[in-house]
Design a protein around this motif. Sequence first.
Motif, PDB file in Angstrom:
ATOM      1  N   ASP A   1      16.243 -17.984  31.173  1.00 61.88           N
ATOM      2  CA  ASP A   1      17.012 -18.082  32.406  1.00 61.88           C
ATOM      3  C   ASP A   1      18.500 -18.066  32.059  1.00 61.88           C
ATOM      4  O   ASP A   1      18.883 -17.710  30.946  1.00 61.88           O
ATOM      5  N   CYS A   2      19.319 -18.501  32.962  1.00 62.87           N
ATOM      6  CA  CYS A   2      20.781 -18.452  32.752  1.00 62.87           C
ATOM      7  C   CYS A   2      21.258 -19.390  31.647  1.00 62.87           C
ATOM      8  O   CYS A   2      22.381 -19.248  31.165  1.00 62.87           O
ATOM      9  N   SER A   3      20.423 -20.317  31.217  1.00 60.47           N
ATOM     10  CA  SER A   3      20.835 -21.212  30.131  1.00 60.47           C
ATOM     11  C   SER A   3      21.029 -20.436  28.823  1.00 60.47           C
ATOM     12  O   SER A   3      21.680 -20.926  27.904  1.00 60.47           O
ATOM     13  N   TYR A   4      20.498 -19.219  28.769  1.00 59.30           N
ATOM     14  CA  TYR A   4      20.664 -18.373  27.587  1.00 59.30           C
ATOM     15  C   TYR A   4      22.141 -18.157  27.263  1.00 59.30           C
ATOM     16  O   TYR A   4      22.538 -18.190  26.106  1.00 59.30           O
ATOM     17  N   THR A   5      22.948 -17.943  28.291  1.00 57.90           N
ATOM     18  CA  THR A   5      24.360 -17.638  28.043  1.00 57.90           C
ATOM     19  C   THR A   5      25.097 -18.799  27.382  1.00 57.90           C
ATOM     20  O   THR A   5      26.028 -18.580  26.612  1.00 57.90           O
ATOM     21  N   ALA A   6      24.658 -20.036  27.657  1.00 58.03           N
ATOM     22  CA  ALA A   6      25.312 -21.200  27.055  1.00 58.03           C
ATOM     23  C   ALA A   6      24.786 -21.494  25.654  1.00 58.03           C
ATOM     24  O   ALA A   6      25.464 -22.147  24.855  1.00 58.03           O
ATOM     25  N   ASN A   7      23.576 -21.022  25.348  1.00 63.59           N
ATOM     26  CA  ASN A   7      22.940 -21.326  24.060  1.00 63.59           C
ATOM     27  C   ASN A   7      22.433 -20.062  23.372  1.00 63.59           C
ATOM     28  O   ASN A   7      21.383 -20.074  22.739  1.00 63.59           O
ATOM     29  N   GLN A   8      23.169 -18.991  23.474  1.00 61.65           N
ATOM     30  CA  GLN A   8      22.720 -17.695  22.969  1.00 61.65           C
ATOM     31  C   GLN A   8      22.343 -17.736  21.491  1.00 61.65           C
ATOM     32  O   GLN A   8      21.304 -17.199  21.098  1.00 61.65           O
ATOM     33  N   GLU A   9      23.150 -18.364  20.668  1.00 61.37           N
ATOM     34  CA  GLU A   9      22.863 -18.409  19.232  1.00 61.37           C
ATOM     35  C   GLU A   9      21.556 -19.140  18.945  1.00 61.37           C
ATOM     36  O   GLU A   9      20.779 -18.715  18.085  1.00 61.37           O
ATOM     37  N   LEU A  10      21.301 -20.226  19.656  1.00 63.49           N
ATOM     38  CA  LEU A  10      20.072 -20.985  19.472  1.00 63.49           C
ATOM     39  C   LEU A  10      18.845 -20.130  19.803  1.00 63.49           C
ATOM     40  O   LEU A  10      17.904 -20.041  19.015  1.00 63.49           O
ATOM     41  N   TYR A  11      18.880 -19.484  20.969  1.00 62.89           N
ATOM     42  CA  TYR A  11      17.756 -18.644  21.380  1.00 62.89           C
ATOM     43  C   TYR A  11      17.557 -17.472  20.420  1.00 62.89           C
ATOM     44  O   TYR A  11      16.431 -17.153  20.039  1.00 62.89           O
ATOM     45  N   ASP A  12      18.648 -16.822  20.045  1.00 59.34           N
ATOM     46  CA  ASP A  12      18.551 -15.672  19.141  1.00 59.34           C
ATOM     47  C   ASP A  12      18.024 -16.068  17.767  1.00 59.34           C
ATOM     48  O   ASP A  12      17.189 -15.362  17.190  1.00 59.34           O
ATOM     49  N   SER A  13      18.479 -17.198  17.232  1.00 63.79           N
ATOM     50  CA  SER A  13      18.003 -17.621  15.912  1.00 63.79           C
ATOM     51  C   SER A  13      16.523 -18.007  15.967  1.00 63.79           C
ATOM     52  O   SER A  13      15.780 -17.717  15.036  1.00 63.79           O
ATOM     53  N   ARG A  14      16.107 -18.615  17.062  1.00 66.79           N
ATOM     54  CA  ARG A  14      14.689 -18.956  17.235  1.00 66.79           C
ATOM     55  C   ARG A  14      13.836 -17.684  17.266  1.00 66.79           C
ATOM     56  O   ARG A  14      12.776 -17.625  16.645  1.00 66.79           O
ATOM     57  N   LEU A  15      14.319 -16.697  17.969  1.00 65.66           N
ATOM     58  CA  LEU A  15      13.597 -15.431  18.074  1.00 65.66           C
ATOM     59  C   LEU A  15      13.533 -14.718  16.727  1.00 65.66           C
ATOM     60  O   LEU A  15      12.473 -14.265  16.300  1.00 65.66           O
ATOM     61  N   GLN A  16      14.660 -14.641  16.037  1.00 70.37           N
ATOM     62  CA  GLN A  16      14.727 -13.921  14.767  1.00 70.37           C
ATOM     63  C   GLN A  16      13.952 -14.607  13.644  1.00 70.37           C
ATOM     64  O   GLN A  16      13.628 -13.976  12.644  1.00 70.37           O
ATOM     65  N   ALA A  17      13.641 -15.882  13.809  1.00 66.60           N
ATOM     66  CA  ALA A  17      12.929 -16.624  12.769  1.00 66.60           C
ATOM     67  C   ALA A  17      11.411 -16.429  12.829  1.00 66.60           C
ATOM     68  O   ALA A  17      10.699 -16.887  11.937  1.00 66.60           O
ATOM     69  N   ASP A  18      10.921 -15.756  13.852  1.00 71.52           N
ATOM     70  CA  ASP A  18       9.476 -15.635  14.048  1.00 71.52           C
ATOM     71  C   ASP A  18       9.100 -14.163  14.254  1.00 71.52           C
ATOM     72  O   ASP A  18       9.433 -13.566  15.274  1.00 71.52           O
ATOM     73  N   GLN A  19       8.410 -13.580  13.284  1.00 73.74           N
ATOM     74  CA  GLN A  19       8.050 -12.157  13.354  1.00 73.74           C
ATOM     75  C   GLN A  19       7.183 -11.848  14.574  1.00 73.74           C
ATOM     76  O   GLN A  19       7.317 -10.791  15.186  1.00 73.74           O
ATOM     77  N   GLU A  20       6.312 -12.764  14.974  1.00 75.61           N
ATOM     78  CA  GLU A  20       5.484 -12.535  16.163  1.00 75.61           C
ATOM     79  C   GLU A  20       6.350 -12.413  17.413  1.00 75.61           C
ATOM     80  O   GLU A  20       6.083 -11.575  18.278  1.00 75.61           O
ATOM     81  N   LEU A  21       7.386 -13.239  17.496  1.00 75.97           N
ATOM     82  CA  LEU A  21       8.297 -13.158  18.642  1.00 75.97           C
ATOM     83  C   LEU A  21       9.113 -11.868  18.609  1.00 75.97           C
ATOM     84  O   LEU A  21       9.356 -11.260  19.656  1.00 75.97           O
ATOM     85  N   ILE A  22       9.510 -11.454  17.425  1.00 75.45           N
ATOM     86  CA  ILE A  22      10.242 -10.189  17.288  1.00 75.45           C
ATOM     87  C   ILE A  22       9.362  -9.044  17.780  1.00 75.45           C
ATOM     88  O   ILE A  22       9.809  -8.187  18.548  1.00 75.45           O
ATOM     89  N   ASP A  23       8.099  -9.035  17.362  1.00 76.10           N
ATOM     90  CA  ASP A  23       7.164  -7.990  17.777  1.00 76.10           C
ATOM     91  C   ASP A  23       6.917  -8.028  19.286  1.00 76.10           C
ATOM     92  O   ASP A  23       6.885  -6.988  19.953  1.00 76.10           O
ATOM     93  N   LEU A  24       6.740  -9.235  19.833  1.00 75.62           N
ATOM     94  CA  LEU A  24       6.516  -9.386  21.268  1.00 75.62           C
ATOM     95  C   LEU A  24       7.737  -8.920  22.058  1.00 75.62           C
ATOM     96  O   LEU A  24       7.606  -8.233  23.076  1.00 75.62           O
ATOM     97  N   ASP A  25       8.921  -9.271  21.576  1.00 77.28           N
ATOM     98  CA  ASP A  25      10.157  -8.853  22.227  1.00 77.28           C
ATOM     99  C   ASP A  25      10.264  -7.328  22.236  1.00 77.28           C
ATOM    100  O   ASP A  25      10.624  -6.727  23.249  1.00 77.28           O
ATOM    101  N   GLU A  26       9.943  -6.712  21.113  1.00 76.59           N
ATOM    102  CA  GLU A  26       9.985  -5.252  21.009  1.00 76.59           C
ATOM    103  C   GLU A  26       8.968  -4.616  21.953  1.00 76.59           C
ATOM    104  O   GLU A  26       9.273  -3.636  22.645  1.00 76.59           O
ATOM    105  N   GLU A  27       7.758  -5.154  21.993  1.00 78.70           N
ATOM    106  CA  GLU A  27       6.718  -4.644  22.894  1.00 78.70           C
ATOM    107  C   GLU A  27       7.168  -4.763  24.355  1.00 78.70           C
ATOM    108  O   GLU A  27       7.020  -3.836  25.143  1.00 78.70           O
ATOM    109  N   PHE A  28       7.735  -5.923  24.700  1.00 74.73           N
ATOM    110  CA  PHE A  28       8.207  -6.150  26.064  1.00 74.73           C
ATOM    111  C   PHE A  28       9.320  -5.167  26.408  1.00 74.73           C
ATOM    112  O   PHE A  28       9.340  -4.580  27.489  1.00 74.73           O
ATOM    113  N   ARG A  29      10.237  -4.981  25.487  1.00 72.58           N
ATOM    114  CA  ARG A  29      11.361  -4.061  25.697  1.00 72.58           C
ATOM    115  C   ARG A  29      10.844  -2.638  25.905  1.00 72.58           C
ATOM    116  O   ARG A  29      11.301  -1.941  26.814  1.00 72.58           O
ATOM    117  N   GLU A  30       9.911  -2.199  25.080  1.00 76.00           N
ATOM    118  CA  GLU A  30       9.367  -0.848  25.213  1.00 76.00           C
ATOM    119  C   GLU A  30       8.642  -0.667  26.546  1.00 76.00           C
ATOM    120  O   GLU A  30       8.764   0.373  27.190  1.00 76.00           O
TER     121      GLU A  30
END
Length: 104
Positions: free
Chosen positions: A57-86
């Motif tokens: 949600d909009c809280s992403y803009t205030a904590n962007q680094e936290l969310y991005d680092s959490r995402l980048q630390a987990d290959q399953e999330l990276i894959d899910l993000d890519e699948e969702f984006r595609e």
Amino acid sequence: GIDFLGEGNVCGASILRLVSRGSAIIAELLRLSDHIPPVFYLADKADQAKYSQILFDCSYTANQELYDSRLQADQELIDLDEEFRETHMDLLERYYMLFESIYR
């Protein structure tokens, strides 16, 4: 009276462009609002379980680094993000273009 649509009337031409652009933005907002995929709402428990770690949600803009680092630390999330984006890229690009046109 003043002919706002008269040739050479810079003010009238500017108002006409502004109104036209506003109408186009509103039309696109209405079109997109009618076609929001249910997954974006995270209303269903299965979608919540699967996508809550990549859809923010909009809280992403205030904590962007936290969310991005959490995402980048987990290959399953990276894959899910890519699948969702595609899967939703066309729609995401339309939303991006809409927000960019509002910003301009």
